[in-house]
Design a protein around this motif. Sequence first.
Motif, short mmCIF file in Angstrom:
data_model
loop_
_atom_site.label_atom_id
_atom_site.label_comp_id
_atom_site.label_asym_id
_atom_site.label_seq_id
_atom_site.Cartn_x
_atom_site.Cartn_y
_atom_site.Cartn_z
N GLU A 76 25.56 -63.73 24.95
CA GLU A 76 25.23 -62.41 25.49
C GLU A 76 23.94 -62.46 26.30
OE1 GLU A 76 25.16 -57.80 23.95
OE2 GLU A 76 25.71 -59.45 22.64
N ASN A 77 23.93 -61.74 27.41
CA ASN A 77 22.73 -61.63 28.23
C ASN A 77 21.80 -60.63 27.56
OD1 ASN A 77 20.83 -61.65 30.23
ND2 ASN A 77 22.04 -60.45 31.69
N SER A 78 21.08 -61.12 26.55
CA SER A 78 20.31 -60.23 25.70
C SER A 78 19.15 -61.01 25.08
CB SER A 78 21.19 -59.67 24.58
OG SER A 78 20.42 -59.12 23.54
N PRO A 79 18.01 -60.33 24.87
CA PRO A 79 16.88 -60.99 24.20
C PRO A 79 16.95 -60.88 22.68
CG PRO A 79 16.19 -58.82 24.94
CD PRO A 79 17.63 -58.99 25.37
N ALA A 104 26.56 -69.95 29.98
CA ALA A 104 26.93 -68.79 30.79
C ALA A 104 26.69 -67.54 29.96
CB ALA A 104 28.40 -68.86 31.22
N THR A 105 26.07 -66.54 30.55
CA THR A 105 25.81 -65.29 29.83
C THR A 105 26.71 -64.19 30.36
OG1 THR A 105 24.04 -64.66 31.37
CG2 THR A 105 23.40 -65.91 29.42
N VAL A 106 27.06 -63.28 29.49
CA VAL A 106 27.85 -62.11 29.88
C VAL A 106 27.07 -60.86 29.51
CG1 VAL A 106 30.08 -63.27 29.68
CG2 VAL A 106 29.11 -62.13 27.68
N THR A 107 27.15 -59.86 30.36
CA THR A 107 26.46 -58.60 30.07
C THR A 107 27.30 -57.69 29.20
OG1 THR A 107 27.30 -57.72 32.16
CG2 THR A 107 25.09 -58.68 32.19
N ARG A 108 28.62 -57.87 29.26
CA ARG A 108 29.53 -57.08 28.43
C ARG A 108 30.62 -57.98 27.90
NH1 ARG A 108 30.66 -51.49 31.91
NH2 ARG A 108 28.50 -50.77 31.99
N ALA A 112 38.26 -59.45 30.47
CA ALA A 112 38.33 -60.05 31.80
C ALA A 112 37.11 -60.92 32.09
CB ALA A 112 38.47 -58.96 32.85
N THR A 113 35.93 -60.45 31.69
CA THR A 113 34.70 -61.20 31.95
C THR A 113 34.67 -62.51 31.16
OG1 THR A 113 33.49 -59.14 32.33
CG2 THR A 113 32.18 -61.10 31.85
N VAL A 114 35.02 -62.44 29.89
CA VAL A 114 35.00 -63.64 29.06
C VAL A 114 36.03 -64.65 29.55
CG1 VAL A 114 35.33 -64.53 26.73
CG2 VAL A 114 34.12 -62.38 27.07
N ARG A 115 37.21 -64.17 29.91
CA ARG A 115 38.25 -65.09 30.38
C ARG A 115 37.87 -65.73 31.71
NH1 ARG A 115 43.82 -62.02 28.36
NH2 ARG A 115 43.48 -62.52 26.15
N ALA A 116 37.22 -64.98 32.59
CA ALA A 116 36.76 -65.57 33.85
C ALA A 116 35.74 -66.67 33.59
CB ALA A 116 36.17 -64.48 34.74
N THR A 117 34.88 -66.46 32.60
CA THR A 117 33.88 -67.47 32.25
C THR A 117 34.54 -68.71 31.66
OG1 THR A 117 32.32 -65.67 31.78
CG2 THR A 117 31.72 -67.86 31.00
N GLY A 128 34.69 -78.74 25.67
CA GLY A 128 35.03 -77.60 24.85
C GLY A 128 34.03 -76.48 25.09
N VAL A 129 34.27 -75.34 24.45
CA VAL A 129 33.41 -74.17 24.65
C VAL A 129 33.05 -73.57 23.30
CG1 VAL A 129 33.26 -71.84 25.60
CG2 VAL A 129 34.36 -73.63 26.92
N VAL A 130 31.76 -73.25 23.15
CA VAL A 130 31.28 -72.48 22.00
C VAL A 130 31.03 -71.06 22.47
CG1 VAL A 130 29.45 -72.20 20.28
CG2 VAL A 130 30.18 -74.50 20.95
N VAL A 131 31.60 -70.10 21.77
CA VAL A 131 31.42 -68.69 22.10
C VAL A 131 30.57 -68.06 21.01
CG1 VAL A 131 32.53 -66.49 22.61
CG2 VAL A 131 33.65 -68.63 23.28
N ILE A 132 29.37 -67.60 21.36
CA ILE A 132 28.52 -66.90 20.41
C ILE A 132 28.98 -65.45 20.41
CG2 ILE A 132 26.14 -66.30 19.79
CD1 ILE A 132 25.22 -68.75 21.37
#
Length: 343
Positions: A76-79, A104-108, A112-117, A128-132
């Motif tokens: 997440e694009n977050s502090p 890669a950070t996502v704002t929401r 659609a955003t996560v799949r594009a990433t 591989g990919v780790v999704v927080i």
Amino acid sequence: MSVDRSDRRPPAMSDVAKLAGVSHQTVSRVLNDHPNVKPVTRQRVQAAIAELGYRRNEAARALVTRRTGAIGVITENSPLHGPTMTLIAIENAARSQGTYVSVATVTRWEVATVRATLEHFLDQGVDGVVVIASHDEAVRAVEDYSRRLPVVMVGPGRVSGGIHAVAVDQWSGAGLAVGHLLDLGHRDVVHVSGPREWLDARARERGWRDAVLRAGLEPRDPLPGDWTASAGFGVGRALLAQRDVRPLPTAVFTANDQLALGLLHAFADAGVRVPQEVSVVGYDDVEGSEHFFPPLTTVRPDWAALGARCLERMTAAMEGEPAAAVLVGARLVPRASSGPARR
């Protein structure tokens, strides 16, 4: 001994082997941290690598191993403390085993955003990919991708859609906080919750409720908040405004330390003494929580273990092992904000 490299080409593994007086295979074993290399031989090879400035050709290595040595991380694009510490833990664990991380950070957390990433990482050829994963939407967005590339999700405490999962045991961590307060004699332990759409917030709320119920007590309704000190301050003001109708609780467990900070501010403004009148316990052990006034009792997740388990699950996913969920622990950090219940 020296190696003539007047052709100005980059140093090769054969140059390292010649300078160190060993075989090509021995150099390969040192580069791959193979245990069957004598310490003196390893030091000689490493000295030759340093003298020549040799760098491994990762592109050629990828052709042989079909792995790039890189993983993607979506966060997440977050502090906010939790996602930030999780990312740092994953990076540290990856670096320790020679794996590179592309973030890669996502704002929401939209599908659609996560799949594009994820498609972006597929194009990069990561292993591989780790999704927080902070939110339910993140879980739904990646479920279809486990058949296309190895995926590890950080946050869910269960396996979903064949995806490996790693999480802090938020339920048990909350139980530690509440159990600490119950041991101090508190029988009215209120919870200030995090946002309902967050996985961690719901798990911590369940941990609080279950611990109170196990003690044979009836919990008050949780007080809704978010992750901010401003929300904690507002909850504190609301509790104070109602104390003519309903007494203040003897203890409050907040879903994170920022909520606790705001609550302490509200109580201090009203002259309510902590912990003499109300004990306060937070969660996360953020930087500086030992300097809150009073210093905050809180719960500290084992971030290093979280990172290590993520990389272990990623290796398992790449090797085709069945999906599994792994939980890592947390520990209570007692400080001055919690004390015996008033009599």
